[in-house]
Write a protein that holds these residues in place. Structure first.
Motif, PDB file in Angstrom:
ATOM      1  N   CYS A 509       0.850  -1.194   0.000  1.00 39.83           N
ATOM      2  CA  CYS A 509       0.000   0.000   0.000  1.00 39.83           C
ATOM      3  C   CYS A 509       0.884   1.242   0.000  1.00 39.83           C
ATOM      4  O   CYS A 509       1.736   1.408   0.868  1.00 39.83           O
ATOM      5  N   CYS A 512      -0.153   3.688   3.361  1.00 41.59           N
ATOM      6  CA  CYS A 512       0.217   3.366   4.751  1.00 41.59           C
ATOM      7  C   CYS A 512       1.452   2.480   4.834  1.00 41.59           C
ATOM      8  O   CYS A 512       1.972   2.247   5.928  1.00 41.59           O
ATOM      9  N   CYS A 549      -6.792  -1.269   0.337  1.00 42.39           N
ATOM     10  CA  CYS A 549      -5.929  -1.657   1.458  1.00 42.39           C
ATOM     11  C   CYS A 549      -6.787  -1.957   2.683  1.00 42.39           C
ATOM     12  O   CYS A 549      -7.592  -1.123   3.091  1.00 42.39           O
TER      13      CYS A 549
HETATM   14 ZN    ZN Z   1      -2.860   1.194   3.356  1.00 43.61          ZN
END
Ligand code: ZN
Ligand code: ADP
Ligand code: ZN
Length: 809
Positions: A509, A512, A549
């Protein structure tokens, strides 16, 4: 004998005595299955021996005899007992695991809701547990007890069911599950004695009579090929007494294509010496050998000569080969030499085919079995030799149920049968070579390739030095692409190896920074572009390619990491004129696909082959002159003391695929660790260099072959419970060890620790490792622990004992 001792196919460690009614006595002998009562159930039992008497208690009567012929010889029972003792596994379950699957009859319990249960469900007053059980069964009318237990995640489910049965809310009944494997019968036609009535003869009827007369016996299937309407025609002929129709047991033929018989070549000097060395000790009984010979040095020919000797003497031979993709080749060579004296056992046989191969062995119709690991259980009585080809291969280790190692069992069975055992490999396992060093095995060496073909030259390419314009690592370096071009221009084939399947293997991702992991396992998912999904390679869970995500709901997931699918697509872009094929688990899952790909390589219908370790094993493709290893160090960093050994073996085996034909092969090995001793030894294809560097490290850390290990794998869906149970197991082991006095310093108990893959399929995983130079000591300690009253079986928790473990993650 009026009594028999029986191993039941249930998780109990001891055997039981049963009484045999007079009328069944003549059918009972060791190796035959019987149906016996056990508690409230009926289960399958295996007869171990007859017994004159039964003292101290009244034995229950057997209910039925299930086989006409023994499924295994009496002499094999000692082998089964050894396995049960060493692997700490119930004897009945050992025998069940040894037999082809589908040989098991037992009662299956079904649960349904009673009238009273229905009434109570409408009224009130049920506990939530009771309500859950009733709600689960009701829509289905009835369900198996196993299914119910699995679906009601209730820790006291057993007690609950018993109480509900007592209160007449549910009804538990039993149904006998039949054998899944069936003996195949076919109709055969033979001439009749004398027609009882005269019937009108058509042309076709006359033709049938002529055929039957000529052949004396013909199968209906065979007749149908000549006269398609035969099935309808034979009935009246049989009724009138012209012919007889009989049913006979036949063997299914899993072998497909026929092979041409071959003529044995004249042995080379080295081969001759190896064969002589073994022959000279034939009469001395057991001896184990390590046949170490580089790829293409003619090991298979040595095996075949020794097998020939043995069957000439009226004895039998077991030949073990690694999993499926290899068997096609060695199997063909054995069949070309030995014809229908050979039974073949491997994992892509159907249940019925497997049963028939087993029966051929048990009924002494064949004297050679060639097959994958379970062939070590072949029901031969008079074994003259056991051969394990590619003895280092990890597919000899069974990783579910009875976790045995067929290579190790080969030595045990050889000892019991007083016959030679030959373990062969170009890259022997550290364990087997250490056995040579310790003089437990004799070494047989083949040092030159047949026809003197030189080994391929290996070039290392340092991946650290290659980045693309954006700073990402290059997967295919200019050196490798130049060599591929060159190879294609010559009209040769190139094999590109990467031991990781899928397209992107570590999707990340971008918002994050977390990797996209499986919902149920503690592992990263892999993008499979062809299938349009992210897939978990441990539990099979899929997410759509458009997934967000799971942590931050961002849709920016970057497909980092690379597998065979990506390499294939890069190759397509770089060499648009080349014909490509990919061979990995994804492209070979359907029956027949492996053979199809192998054939297309053999017939030179492809130029570039991209594949995983499936391609590394034993194939002989003369037109492959280039092998490209995309990333040599993938398996090097795995948390496993055998990581180096596996990497060395894999690289040496892949490299051995190059230059099997007339022209010299070339290998380009890309790596991040060109100075690592494993990579260096692989580059030189020098087993001794690898071995001598590896041994001090194993010795220092007391790893096998310098110790024996048992790994206890504890798992369950409740994290705290698993952790507590693991602690209890470790405590119990440690307390038992304290009592061992002086010997206690000889054992290490490591853990409990969380497994390196902490969760698979929603089950949390903990481990304990017991290590000692003494196999007897670890074995007795773990057995004592399992028998300890504190270690009662806990619902929802699985404790697996893995003796000599291979998979430590
Ligand atoms: Zn993420
Ligand atoms: P390995 O099993 O060691 O990789 P193989 O037994 O497959 O080697 O032998 C490699 C090739 O050499 C095979 O094609 C085989 O038929 C051939 N071969 C083996 N022994 C001889 C021999 N004595 N004379 C001629 N050809 C041989
Ligand atoms: Zn998963």
């Amino acid at each position: 004998m009026p009594y028999i001792s029986v191993a039941v196919s249930l998780p109990v460690m001891k055997s039981y005595t049963y009484k045999v009614p007079d009328h069944l006595q003549e059918f009972c002998s060791p190796g035959v299955r019987v149906l016996v009562p056990f508690g409230k159930r009926r289960v399958t039992g295996y007869i171990l021996a007859g017994q004159e008497s039964c003292e101290g208690f009244t034995a229950k009567k057997i209910l039925d005899v299930l086989d006409d012929h023994p499924l295994f010889p009496e002499s094999e029972i000692l082998f089964f007992k050894w396995i049960s003792d060493y692997y700490i596994y119930p004897l009945g379950d050992v025998i069940k695991a040894a037999l082809p699957s589908g040989f098991d009859r037992h009662d299956v319990s079904f649960v349904s809701v009673t009238q009273k249960g229905r009434a109570r469900l409408d009224a009130e007053g049920l506990t939530p547990g009771e309500k859950q059980v009733l709600d689960y069964i009701l829509p289905k009318e009835s369900c198996s007890l196993k299914q119910l237990k699995k679906n009601c995640q209730n820790t006291t489910i057993n007690a609950l069911i018993r109480r509900m049965e007592k209160e007449d809310l549910i009804w538990v009944s039993s149904v006998l599950k039949k054998d899944g494997a069936k003996i195949k019968k076919e109709k055969f036609i033979t001439p009749g004695d004398e027609p009882t009535t005269v019937i009108r003869m058509s042309k076709k009827r006359e033709k049938i009579l002529a055929l039957v007369k000529e052949k004396q016996e013909i199968s209906l299937t065979g007749l149908k090929v000549i006269i398609p309407t035969a099935p309808a025609l034979i009935k009246p002929l049989a009724l009138a007494g012209y012919i007889k129709i009989i049913q006979r047991q036949v063997f299914r033929d899993p072998l497909g294509e026929p092979v041409e018989p071959d003529t044995p070549p004249k042995l080379t000097f080295e081969q001759e010496a190896a064969v002589k060395q073994v022959e000279s000790k034939f009469n001395l009984g057991f001896c184990s050998y390590l046949l170490s010979g580089i790829t293409g040095s003619g090991k298979t020919e040595v095996y075949m000569r020794l097998v020939w000797d043995v069957i000439e003497k009226g004895k039998q031979a077991i030949v073990l080969v690694p999993e499926i993709s290899l068997i096609s080749q060695t199997e063909r060579r054995f069949r070309a030499r030995f014809g229908d004296k050979t039974a073949v056992i491997h994992s892509s046989l159907s249940q019925g085919e497997r049963l028939d191969q087993w029966r051929k062995i048990a009924l002494k119709k064949v004297s050679i079995v060639i097959g994958t690991r379970s062939s070590i259980f072949a029901p031969f009585e008079n074994i003259g030799i056991i051969i394990v080809d590619e003895e280092h291969d990890t597919s000899y280790k069974q990783e579910t149920g009875l976790r045995y190692n067929a290579r190790d069992l080969a030595v045990v069975r050889g000892k019991m049968n007083a016959c030679p055992v030959i373990l062969g490999s170009a890259t022997p396992s550290v364990q087997s070579y250490q056995n040579v060093v310790m003089k437990r095995f004799e070494e047989l060496k083949l040092e030159t390739r047949i026809n003197q073909h030189p080994l391929p030259g290996i070039t290392l390419v340092d991946l650290k030095k290659y980045k693309d314009a954006r700073g990402y690592d290059r997967i295919i370096t200019p050196q490798l692409s130049k060599e591929i071009r060159h190879c294609l221009d010559k009209g040769d084939q190139a094999l590109i190896f990467l031991n990781r399947r899928g397209f992107a293997t570590s999707p990340l991702c971008m918002d994050c920074g977390k990797s996209l992991s499986c919902k149920y396992c503690d592992v990263t998912m892999t993008l499979h572009k062809g299938l349009n999904v992210y897939q978990c390679h441990f539990c099979g869970y899929n997410r759509s390619v458009n997934t967000k995500c799971p942590s931050c709901n961002s849709s920016k997931i970057k497909p980092l990491g690379f597998g065979t699918e990506k390499v294939e697509s890069m190759m397509k872009a770089m060499f648009p004129d080349a014909r490509l094929t990919r061979m990995d688990q994804d492209t070979t899952s359907r029956k027949g696909t492996t053979i199809k790909i192998l054939k297309s390589i053999r017939n030179r219908n492809v130029d570039i082959i991209v594949g995983t370790q499936m391609l590394a094993k034993g194939h002989d493709f003369p037109s492959i002159t280039l092998v490209g290893v995309i990333c040599a160090d993938l398996s090097l960093s795995l948390p496993d003391f055998r990581a180096g050994e596996r990497t060395f073996q894999l690289l040496a085996q892949v490299a051995g695929r190059a230059g099997r034909g007339q022209s010299r092969g070339k290998v380009i090995m890309q790596t991040y660790n060109p100075e690592h001793f494993i990579i260096e030894a692989a580059k030189k294809q020098d087993f001794m260099e690898f071995f001598q560097n590896e041994v001090p490290y194993r010795k220092a850390l007391m790893y096998p072959p310098f110790s024996r290990m048992i790994q206890l794998k504890i798992s369950g869906s409740d994290f705290a419970k698993v952790k507590d149970y693991a602690a209890l197991v470790a405590q119990t082991l440690k307390a038992l060890l304290e009592k061992k006095g002086k010997q206690k310093t000889m054992v290490q108990i490591l853990g409990p620790i969380e497994a390196s893959i902490q969760k698979i399929s929603s089950r949390f995983r903990w481990q304990i490792l017991v290590k000692s130079p003494s196999s007897v000591l670890v074995n007795s300690l773990v057995k004592a622990m399992m028998d300890h009253p504190k270690i009662t079986s806990k619902s929802g928790i699985r404790l697996v004992v893995d003796v000599d473990p291979y998979s430590l993650m």
